[in-house]
Design a protein around this motif. Structure first.
Motif, PDB file in Angstrom:
ATOM      1  N   ARG A  65      -5.457  -9.373  -1.517  1.00  0.00           N
ATOM      2  CA  ARG A  65      -4.478  -8.876  -0.550  1.00  0.00           C
ATOM      3  C   ARG A  65      -3.977 -10.071   0.247  1.00  0.00           C
ATOM      4  O   ARG A  65      -4.770 -10.866   0.732  1.00  0.00           O
ATOM      5  CB  ARG A  65      -5.113  -7.829   0.367  1.00  0.00           C
ATOM      6  CG  ARG A  65      -5.555  -6.609  -0.401  1.00  0.00           C
ATOM      7  CD  ARG A  65      -6.348  -5.553   0.347  1.00  0.00           C
ATOM      8  NE  ARG A  65      -6.792  -5.825   1.666  1.00  0.00           N
ATOM      9  CZ  ARG A  65      -6.660  -4.974   2.696  1.00  0.00           C
ATOM     10  NH1 ARG A  65      -6.114  -3.804   2.510  1.00  0.00           N
ATOM     11  NH2 ARG A  65      -7.099  -5.299   3.885  1.00  0.00           N
ATOM     12  N   GLY A  99       0.822  -1.211   0.000  1.00  0.00           N
ATOM     13  CA  GLY A  99       0.000   0.000   0.000  1.00  0.00           C
ATOM     14  C   GLY A  99       0.852   1.255   0.000  1.00  0.00           C
ATOM     15  O   GLY A  99       0.499   2.264  -0.614  1.00  0.00           O
ATOM     16  N   THR A 159      -8.555   0.035  -1.058  1.00  0.00           N
ATOM     17  CA  THR A 159      -8.204  -1.323  -1.485  1.00  0.00           C
ATOM     18  C   THR A 159      -9.064  -2.363  -0.781  1.00  0.00           C
ATOM     19  O   THR A 159      -9.347  -3.417  -1.359  1.00  0.00           O
ATOM     20  CB  THR A 159      -6.707  -1.628  -1.293  1.00  0.00           C
ATOM     21  OG1 THR A 159      -6.335  -1.393   0.059  1.00  0.00           O
ATOM     22  CG2 THR A 159      -5.859  -0.797  -2.232  1.00  0.00           C
ATOM     23  N   LYS A 160      -9.510  -2.070   0.428  1.00  0.00           N
ATOM     24  CA  LYS A 160     -10.456  -2.980   1.096  1.00  0.00           C
ATOM     25  C   LYS A 160     -11.753  -3.056   0.293  1.00  0.00           C
ATOM     26  O   LYS A 160     -12.321  -4.130   0.111  1.00  0.00           O
ATOM     27  CB  LYS A 160     -10.742  -2.513   2.527  1.00  0.00           C
ATOM     28  CG  LYS A 160      -9.603  -2.783   3.483  1.00  0.00           C
ATOM     29  CD  LYS A 160      -9.925  -2.281   4.880  1.00  0.00           C
ATOM     30  CE  LYS A 160      -8.764  -2.527   5.816  1.00  0.00           C
ATOM     31  NZ  LYS A 160      -9.019  -1.992   7.166  1.00  0.00           N
ATOM     32  N   THR A 178      -5.424   2.116   1.864  1.00  0.00           N
ATOM     33  CA  THR A 178      -5.934   0.976   2.639  1.00  0.00           C
ATOM     34  C   THR A 178      -7.448   0.919   2.577  1.00  0.00           C
ATOM     35  O   THR A 178      -8.033  -0.135   2.307  1.00  0.00           O
ATOM     36  CB  THR A 178      -5.461   1.072   4.105  1.00  0.00           C
ATOM     37  OG1 THR A 178      -4.027   1.046   4.126  1.00  0.00           O
ATOM     38  CG2 THR A 178      -6.009  -0.068   4.942  1.00  0.00           C
TER      39      THR A 178
END
Length: 161
Positions: free
Chosen positions: A90, A61, A79-80, A76
């Protein structure tokens, strides 16, 4: 001498306005790509950064945040969301399990591949009249300007200029 300075000043102002225009148009293009995938423009840029940086081992990240010049916490968070949408995988880093490394999923690669013909057409339109050597020359000059811009920004922020 004053006339030469004025000409240089005019050329620099024209350059800056051209860069602003290019930036605005690229934003619109990125928004369009993102809409086609049902994601936001920042999420599209994150996917593109991961695709660019991933060399088969995944990407941190921090590396994505540095590439895009955005806060790691934002990466973060986004990307979640992209993982939930099955665009990203991930996994813990093999070097240090405290860190996650991300990579595009097959779903993301397939969706991006669907856009490849349109992307090639857009690139052809944007760079019409320029051959590979011209684009390479331009990229080298822009990279130098980018480095010098960072230096100028740092000088300005510490009051050196």
């Amino acid at each position: 001498m004053a006339e030469k300075h004025e000409q240089l000043d005019r050329a620099v102002r024209d350059f800056i306005w051209n860069i602003v225009e290019i930036h605005l148009q690229l934003d619109e293009i990125h928004k369009s790509w993102a809409q086609l995938l049902g994601i936001s423009e920042p999420q599209w840029l994150i996917l593109m950064a991961i695709d660019e940086l991933d060399e088969g081992r995944g990407v941190s990240g921090i590396a994505v945040a540095n590439k895009l010049r955005i806060h790691p916490a934002f990466v973060t968070n986004q990307t979640k969301k992209l993982e939930t949408m099955e665009y990203l995988a991930r996994a813990p880093s093999p070097d240090d399990a405290r860190f996650l490394e991300m990579s595009l999923t097959q779903k993301a690669r397939a969706e991006i591949a669907k856009l490849s013909i349109k992307r090639q057409r857009i690139n052809s339109t944007m760079f019409e009249g320029l051959d590979e050597a011209s684009i390479d020359y331009l990229n080298k000059r822009l990279a130098a300007i980018a480095r010098n811009s960072r230096l100028a920004s740092q000088k300005l922020s510490i009051g050196v200029v």
